[in-house]
Write a protein that holds these residues in place. Structure first.
Motif, PDB file in Angstrom:
ATOM      1  N   SER A  13     -54.079  93.850  68.671  1.00 52.98           N
ATOM      2  CA  SER A  13     -53.853  93.872  67.226  1.00 52.98           C
ATOM      3  C   SER A  13     -52.600  93.096  66.837  1.00 52.98           C
ATOM      4  O   SER A  13     -52.524  92.555  65.733  1.00 52.98           O
ATOM      5  N   HIS A  14     -51.619  93.001  67.758  1.00 49.49           N
ATOM      6  CA  HIS A  14     -50.408  92.215  67.470  1.00 49.49           C
ATOM      7  C   HIS A  14     -50.776  90.746  67.252  1.00 49.49           C
ATOM      8  O   HIS A  14     -50.324  90.110  66.296  1.00 49.49           O
ATOM      9  N   LYS A  15     -51.613  90.232  68.135  1.00 46.99           N
ATOM     10  CA  LYS A  15     -52.076  88.838  68.014  1.00 46.99           C
ATOM     11  C   LYS A  15     -52.937  88.664  66.761  1.00 46.99           C
ATOM     12  O   LYS A  15     -52.801  87.679  66.016  1.00 46.99           O
ATOM     13  N   GLN A  16     -53.809  89.629  66.538  1.00 47.85           N
ATOM     14  CA  GLN A  16     -54.734  89.552  65.412  1.00 47.85           C
ATOM     15  C   GLN A  16     -53.963  89.434  64.090  1.00 47.85           C
ATOM     16  O   GLN A  16     -54.339  88.646  63.212  1.00 47.85           O
ATOM     17  N   LEU A  17     -52.872  90.189  63.968  1.00 49.34           N
ATOM     18  CA  LEU A  17     -52.123  90.177  62.716  1.00 49.34           C
ATOM     19  C   LEU A  17     -51.397  88.858  62.494  1.00 49.34           C
ATOM     20  O   LEU A  17     -51.526  88.241  61.433  1.00 49.34           O
TER      21      LEU A  17
END
Length: 340
Positions: A13-17
């Motif tokens: 989710s860190h990358k996704q954001l």
């Protein structure tokens, strides 16, 4: 480029954001470290970014996740201290369960508190995440043997706000810390009762994989439909669209992107009645014990039409990028403080 995005743990989710922000918000530049060895990223990422983020007089905003020790970076790079500093919490270390509490673990939560003190705005992906962090500060600081700082919650709270993780939902049509032990125990009991079902276990594989995964895969045998990481997002969403039920047995969860993606793809969610889940999902999708989970799954196996005809009763739009775009743009367009 006026917006500096820094992600010390560029995965999930860190990358996704940050990928979403870089794609959708103008004038962003992104610097990252791979999503490996989380503890080392939390300890040392500031020094890496000190050397690898070039000085740029055009920067106005610094956006980073709470994995980064923002205090260290600002001390090492005073030029970045002049920016408006936004700290985003995907999870927090004050409420994060550890198998064995050791003195060195104090540093991770302490770093996050320090980062909040130097940030201008502190953003959490859920009210549960924010409150579990803020209300734990006082107790956490009592671990310090003497000369403890006071009133840190009062200093930090006014900077804090909740801004749900923005999900870019797909265009689809209907066709350790996550407690895998309890998840697989329930499935194996269904297998023992000779109930018919298929299971997909999807997700990234990191260095340390609990033994229960390989044991369960063997025991579940022909019931396994998919197992492991699907590199294509389209394949991942297709697997979700084929499923009827999505299950969480998490011991910690501060938001739950994957659960919401699955619900959007038509899955009936079953989540613990704890953590962030009561904030996200209506009561009928929550269970209190593994026995309750087992009972509901038994019923679904015998009557799959119950879930296949079910229309989800919660609200999904509030978690979409379309709904949250304006708030994130506003967060990333405010001018830095003039007194710095």
């Amino acid at each position: 480029m006026s917006i500096l995005l820094i992600e010390a743990f560029y995965g999930g989710s860190h990358k996704q954001l940050v990928d979403l922000l870089q794609e959708e918000v103008e004038e962003c530049v992104l610097y990252t470290l791979p999503a490996k060895k989380w503890h080392w990223r939390a300890r040392t990422a500031a020094l890496y970014f000190m050397q690898n983020v070039p000085a740029n007089a055009n920067y106005r905003i610094l956006f980073a996740s709470s994995v980064l020790n923002l205090t260290e970076l600002i001390a090492l790079r005073p030029d970045l201290g002049k920016l408006k500093k936004v700290l985003y919490f995907h999870e927090n270390q004050l409420a994060y369960p550890v198998q064995k509490c050791q003195e060195r673990d104090f540093q991770y939560g302490y770093n996050q508190i320090l980062s909040c003190l130097v940030a201008d705005i502190v953003v959490f992906n859920s009210a549960f995440n924010m409150e579990s962090f803020l209300t734990s500060i006082g107790k956490f600081m009592k671990l310090i043997p003497d000369h403890r700082p006071k009133d840190l919650e009062k200093i930090i709270r006014p900077k804090c706000r909740v801004l749900y993780f923005p999900i870019r939902f797909p265009d689809v049509s209907r066709e350790h810390d996550k407690d895998p032990e309890n998840f697989f125990k329930v499935l194996l009991k269904l297998k023992e009762k000779e109930l018919h079902f298929h299971v997909s276990v999807l997700g990234e594989t990191f260095t340390d994989v609990p033994d229960i995964f390989s044991e369960a895969k063997k025991a579940l045998g022909s019931s396994v439909l998919h197992w492991g990481y699907l590199p294509s997002k389209d394949d991942y969403f297709q697997a979700l669209c084929m499923a009827d039920v999505v299950i969480s047995t998490a011991k910690h969860e501060f938001f739950g992107v994957a659960m919401l993606e699955a619900v959007y793809c038509g899955c009936y969610p079953l989540c613990p009645k704890a953590l962030v889940y009561p904030e996200i999902f209506p009561a009928e999708y929550l269970y209190s014990t593994p026995e309750q989970l087992l009972k509901r799954l038994q019923n679904f196996c015998k009557r799959p039409d119950i879930v296949r005809k079910h229309l989800y009763k919660g609200e999904m739009a509030q978690f979409s990028w379309a709904a949250l775009r304006g708030k994130f743009r506003s967060l990333l367009t405010t001018e830095p403080r003039e007194d710095l």
